[in-house]
Design a protein around this motif. Structure first.
Motif, mmCIF file in Angstrom:
data_model
loop_
_atom_site.group_PDB
_atom_site.id
_atom_site.type_symbol
_atom_site.label_atom_id
_atom_site.label_comp_id
_atom_site.label_asym_id
_atom_site.label_seq_id
_atom_site.Cartn_x
_atom_site.Cartn_y
_atom_site.Cartn_z
ATOM 1 N N ALA A 407 30.198 -32.784 -19.887
ATOM 2 C CA ALA A 407 30.520 -33.966 -19.082
ATOM 3 C C ALA A 407 31.510 -33.612 -17.977
ATOM 4 N N ALA A 408 32.472 -32.732 -18.293
ATOM 5 C CA ALA A 408 33.425 -32.302 -17.264
ATOM 6 C C ALA A 408 32.726 -31.459 -16.203
ATOM 7 N N LEU A 409 31.831 -30.567 -16.630
ATOM 8 C CA LEU A 409 31.104 -29.732 -15.670
ATOM 9 C C LEU A 409 30.207 -30.572 -14.769
ATOM 10 N N LYS A 410 29.685 -31.684 -15.298
ATOM 11 C CA LYS A 410 28.866 -32.575 -14.467
ATOM 12 C C LYS A 410 29.690 -33.159 -13.326
ATOM 13 N N THR A 411 30.949 -33.464 -13.605
ATOM 14 C CA THR A 411 31.821 -33.993 -12.553
ATOM 15 C C THR A 411 31.989 -32.972 -11.434
ATOM 16 N N ALA A 412 32.203 -31.715 -11.810
ATOM 17 C CA ALA A 412 32.343 -30.657 -10.808
ATOM 18 C C ALA A 412 31.027 -30.436 -10.064
ATOM 19 N N ARG A 413 29.924 -30.557 -10.768
ATOM 20 C CA ARG A 413 28.617 -30.381 -10.130
ATOM 21 C C ARG A 413 28.388 -31.457 -9.066
ATOM 22 N N GLU A 414 28.754 -32.684 -9.392
ATOM 23 C CA GLU A 414 28.564 -33.771 -8.428
ATOM 24 C C GLU A 414 29.394 -33.556 -7.174
ATOM 25 N N GLN A 415 30.555 -32.932 -7.322
ATOM 26 C CA GLN A 415 31.367 -32.610 -6.160
ATOM 27 C C GLN A 415 30.742 -31.482 -5.345
ATOM 28 N N ARG A 416 30.180 -30.494 -6.043
ATOM 29 C CA ARG A 416 29.574 -29.335 -5.368
ATOM 30 C C ARG A 416 28.235 -29.682 -4.734
ATOM 31 N N GLN A 417 27.486 -30.567 -5.382
ATOM 32 C CA GLN A 417 26.187 -31.041 -4.915
ATOM 33 C C GLN A 417 25.166 -29.925 -4.676
ATOM 34 N N PRO A 418 24.763 -29.200 -5.731
ATOM 35 C CA PRO A 418 23.629 -28.289 -5.576
ATOM 36 C C PRO A 418 22.353 -29.089 -5.329
ATOM 37 N N LEU A 419 21.326 -28.425 -4.837
ATOM 38 C CA LEU A 419 20.069 -29.097 -4.536
ATOM 39 C C LEU A 419 19.496 -29.711 -5.810
ATOM 40 N N ASP A 420 19.145 -30.994 -5.746
ATOM 41 C CA ASP A 420 18.740 -31.746 -6.938
ATOM 42 C C ASP A 420 17.289 -32.198 -6.804
ATOM 43 N N LEU A 421 16.375 -31.259 -6.947
ATOM 44 C CA LEU A 421 14.949 -31.566 -6.854
ATOM 45 C C LEU A 421 14.452 -32.187 -8.150
ATOM 46 N N ASP A 422 13.491 -33.094 -8.036
ATOM 47 C CA ASP A 422 12.884 -33.740 -9.198
ATOM 48 C C ASP A 422 11.405 -33.393 -9.212
ATOM 49 N N LEU A 423 11.083 -32.235 -9.800
ATOM 50 C CA LEU A 423 9.698 -31.765 -9.860
ATOM 51 C C LEU A 423 9.369 -31.452 -11.314
ATOM 52 N N PRO A 424 8.623 -32.325 -11.986
ATOM 53 C CA PRO A 424 8.307 -32.111 -13.397
ATOM 54 C C PRO A 424 7.580 -30.788 -13.628
ATOM 55 N N GLU A 425 7.892 -30.150 -14.736
ATOM 56 C CA GLU A 425 7.268 -28.877 -15.089
ATOM 57 C C GLU A 425 6.167 -29.113 -16.117
ATOM 58 N N ARG A 426 5.011 -28.491 -15.875
ATOM 59 C CA ARG A 426 3.885 -28.651 -16.791
ATOM 60 C C ARG A 426 4.063 -27.807 -18.053
ATOM 61 N N LYS A 427 3.561 -28.324 -19.155
ATOM 62 C CA LYS A 427 3.533 -27.571 -20.404
ATOM 63 C C LYS A 427 2.127 -27.649 -20.978
ATOM 64 N N ILE A 428 1.484 -26.508 -21.134
ATOM 65 C CA ILE A 428 0.129 -26.446 -21.687
ATOM 66 C C ILE A 428 0.235 -26.208 -23.190
ATOM 67 N N VAL A 429 -0.343 -27.108 -23.956
ATOM 68 C CA VAL A 429 -0.306 -27.022 -25.416
ATOM 69 C C VAL A 429 -1.623 -26.421 -25.889
ATOM 70 N N LEU A 430 -1.533 -25.317 -26.635
ATOM 71 C CA LEU A 430 -2.713 -24.590 -27.100
ATOM 72 C C LEU A 430 -2.862 -24.703 -28.609
ATOM 73 N N SER A 431 -4.103 -24.610 -29.059
ATOM 74 C CA SER A 431 -4.365 -24.491 -30.494
ATOM 75 C C SER A 431 -4.127 -23.048 -30.913
ATOM 76 N N ASP A 432 -4.208 -22.785 -32.216
ATOM 77 C CA ASP A 432 -4.023 -21.419 -32.698
ATOM 78 C C ASP A 432 -5.076 -20.477 -32.131
ATOM 79 N N GLU A 433 -6.245 -21.030 -31.793
ATOM 80 C CA GLU A 433 -7.319 -20.216 -31.232
ATOM 81 C C GLU A 433 -7.181 -20.035 -29.728
#
Length: 750
Positions: A407-433
């Protein structure tokens, strides 16, 4: 020195002192003070204008340019059909430049492996540094082919598995290696075209049944040349390795460090712990421990293990397998921080204040014993009020202090403002085969963000420590976007009704402001994708040019030495800088840091392409049973031969071929990234919403062919087809130019 140096003296000094290249450093080196600094500034600007130097923020360096005429080797076409080439005589010390081949209508067709003499021009694009015009072709080398063998009466033929490969290959009877019909094979070009018009090849490796789901990643591994077999000497060294003891290390086994990873993690190379800081001078502060597997203890410079780790550069991750940088004996055992097992680490103790700002830090070479191996989901559930039997006892003493520090690091992050992209990452779920069961989007939990913030902070500490100790290292560099890319992003934002600041030095906070404007709107995905495309690609370098995306001045990769060679270099640098042993950076490694940086930047890109191709093939297999179905999506790319669409449901990318768009001619406007019908005026551009029908899915190549049904919710207009006129006739250039000018004016007015 009382006189102003000559230009030659300045260039010689910068070449000899690549890390001391600011104007202040140069002035100090030549004893230039007071008003004489004005003359130095003028001279540096002249050198920059003449192309001898290029300015990066507040420093100067040789730009390592390619000659205006160069010999290039053509690569395979990418997913967009573009041809890139690599310079065969690159002597620069920086990252090898990327060259886009721009063909003219009169140029002969070029293929992978062709060597060409080309005229180059410097550009500043996201994915390439030069554009090349063909002068002449000077030959080609035998190439490797991955494909399906089809047996014939005399030999057979090979059908390529690569999406960009359209040519088949003839295999003579004596060159089949006894391959069976339908087998996946690797072959090599064996001569000129035969009587049937097919190039000849000979099979060098039989790879088995291509229809098996688990062959999907194997195809990508071989196609991209990722080493997947360890030399005997490397395996022998790994098998002889023994667990590190406490000698020469600090004992941290009583510290409740724990690992938090994905549920299917194959290795565990980082552990963490946090507690309140009881120092009265730091009220509300926190102590954070980050412990990273001490891979350098096992992988020594000059060893067979080190040679193969450098060769691979990094681990490559696929939905069904990993091609590791290190043998399993190390990656899955001795270097993995398993629960309850003593393991050698390089540990970092960091103190932060109540607002998340770093107070101080210190590195230790130590021995630890993980208190628990947890996954992100169970950690998140525990802090959300639903602990299980494993996380319950750890909630108060370990997990809650971790989240308090976060929570403290989030405060510092908000001050620093790194690029905050919102791009969902895909996850492919496979069977054992290996069959695709579902395609989901990965959850982004606070537990993920906690580990990310801890690792970023640890990487900053590593870079700062080595800089302070004047030690060589490899930085993780992410340079600011080019003005041209920012102008394109600004135009996209304006067309969508948003604004991006202009007339000032671009910072991540300005881009975040744009992303926040678009958040929750229909254009949010478009703005996020366009912002991502405006970024340069991160790379490794012995020179520090900062990390734009993270809004950090000093950054190096330290936290994943099991899977990244760059991190292993940083570990060795820390060992040498602290005098911890003889397994630090060797003189030979220091001498070739530039070459190592270029090589591992290339292997990283190679893995990314292989992982992307594998995902494409799995998605094509998943969708192959839904050919004929309708899907919604958004135009994600425009090319001369069609439009690319990213489907909403799976995130898969498909192509609408230009031949399927009707009987009219479509103009390709590269600058505007549009296709426009000559008769209907239908304009297709990036970001538009579409409904498409899946016309074809080809799992072996990963290709999806789509048919456009509606654009922005409206059905497609029908183009007239007057008698006696060619249905795809190209209209007069003058009319086209006038229409193009009119569209540009319209865009400016918006």
């Amino acid at each position: 020195m009382s006189r102003i140096p000559t230009k030659a003296e300045i260039l010689d000094w910068i070449a000899a002192n690549p890390t001391l290249n600011s104007k202040r450093d140069i002035a100090k080196a030549f004893g230039i003070k007071g008003a004489a600094r004005i003359d130095l500034k003028r001279m540096l600007k002249e050198l920059e204008a003449e192309g001898h130097l290029e300015k990066r923020k507040k420093s100067y360096r040789d730009p390592d340019r390619l000659p205006p005429v160069s010999v290039l080797q053509v690569k395979a076409p990418d997913a967009n059909g573009d041809l890139f080439a690599r310079p065969l005589e690159w002597h620069g010390e920086g990252v090898e430049p990327i060259v886009l081949v721009v063909p003219r209508a009169s140029d002969p067709a070029l293929g992978e492996g062709d060597r060409i003499l080309a005229k180059l021009s410097v550009v500043h694009e996201e994915d390439h540094n030069y554009e090349a015009r063909l002068i002449r072709r000077i030959g080609s080398n035998p190439r490797r082919i991955l494909g399906i063998f089809r047996k014939g009466s005399e030999g057979g033929r090979i059908v390529p598995v690569d999406k960009s490969g359209s040519n088949e290959w003839q295999v003579q009877a004596g060159a089949t290696l006894s391959a069976k019909d339908g087998e996946l094979v690797e072959a090599e070009q064996a001569g000129p075209k035969g009587r049937l018009g097919l190039a000849r090849a000979r099979i060098v490796t039989r790879l088995g049944d291509p229809s098996a789901p688990k062959a999907v990643s194997l195809i990508a591994i071989h196609q991209h040349g990722i080493p997947d077999h360890f030399p005997d000497a490397a395996i022998e060294e790994a098998d002889k390795a023994k667990p590190a003891g406490l000698k020469g290390r600090e004992d941290l086994c009583d510290l409740p460090l724990l690992t938090i990873d994905p549920a299917d993690a194959r290795d565990h190379d980082d552990a963490c712990y946090a507690a309140p800081d009881d120092d009265p001078k730091n009220p509300g502060g926190h102590i954070i421990w980050v412990a990273i597997a001490d891979v350098a203890h096992y992988v020594r410079p000059g060893s067979a293990l080190d040679a193969e780790a450098r060769n691979r550069g990094n681990s490559s991750y696929f939905p069904d397998r990993v091609v590791p940088m290190l043998p399993d004996r190390l990656s899955g055992d001795l270097c993995s921080l398993h629960e309850g097992v003593p393991r050698a680490v390089i540990a970092l103790r960091i103190r932060i204040d109540a607002e998340g700002n770093k107070v101080d830090h210190r590195f230790h070479r130590a021995l630890m014993r993980s208190a628990a191996s947890l996954n992100y989901q169970e950690v998140q559930q525990a802090v959300d009020g639903a602990p299980n039997d494993k996380t319950g006892p750890l909630l108060e003493p370990v997990l809650k202090p971790l989240f308090a520090a976060y929570a403290a690091l989030k405060t510092a992050r908000e001050q620093r403002q790194p690029l905050d992209l919102d791009l969902p990452e895909r996850k492919i779920v496979l069977s054992d085969e290996g069959k695709v069961l579902s395609v989901n989007f990965r959850d982004r939990l606070d537990a993920h963000r906690l580990i990310e913030e801890f690792m970023v902070l640890a990487n900053v500490c590593a870079a700062e420590t080595l800089l302070a100790k004047q030690s060589p290292l490899l930085f993780r560099v992410h340079e600011e976007p080019s003005p041209e890319k920012l102008d394109a992003l600004r135009e996209t934002a304006q067309a969508a009704g948003f604004t991006l600041a202009k007339g000032q030095e671009m910072k991540t906070q300005h881009l975040n402001r744009l992303l926040n404007q678009a958040a929750g709107s229909d254009e949010a995905e478009l703005i996020n994708l366009s912002t991502l495309r405006s970024m340069t690609q991160a790379y490794y370098s012995p020179q520090n040019f900062g990390h734009f995306g993270l809004a950090l001045q000093h950054y190096a990769h330290f936290t994943s030495p099991i899977r990244r060679y760059a991190d292993l270099i940083v570990h060795r640098a820390l060992i040498s800088a602290h005098g911890w042993g003889k397994d630090g950076l060797s003189p030979d490694e220091i001498d070739r840091l530039e070459k190592t940086a270029i090589h591992i930047s290339d292997t990283e890109r190679r893995s990314m392409m292989a992982e992307r191709d594998t995902t494409d093939r799995y998605l094509a297999a998943y969708l192959s049973e839904r050919v004929g179905n309708e899907f919604t999506g958004r135009i994600s790319g425009i090319a001369r031969f069609g439009a690319f669409v990213k489907l909403d449901e799976t995130g898969a990318d498909g192509l609408i071929p230009i031949r399927s768009l009707g009987r009219e001619y479509f103009h390709f406007d590269q600058e505007a990234a549009t296709l426009m019908g000559s008769d209907t005026g239908l304009t297709i551009g990036i970001g538009q919403r579409v409904t498409v029908r899946l016309a074809q899915a080809t799992p072996v190549t990963g290709g999806l062919e789509l048919e456009l049904l509606s654009l922005e919710g409206k059905p497609l207009p029908r183009a007239p087809s007057p008698a006696g006129r060619s249905p795809r006739r190209k209209p007069a250039r003058a009319g086209y130019k006038a229409e193009k000018t009119k569209r540009k004016v319209t865009r400016r007015r918006r």
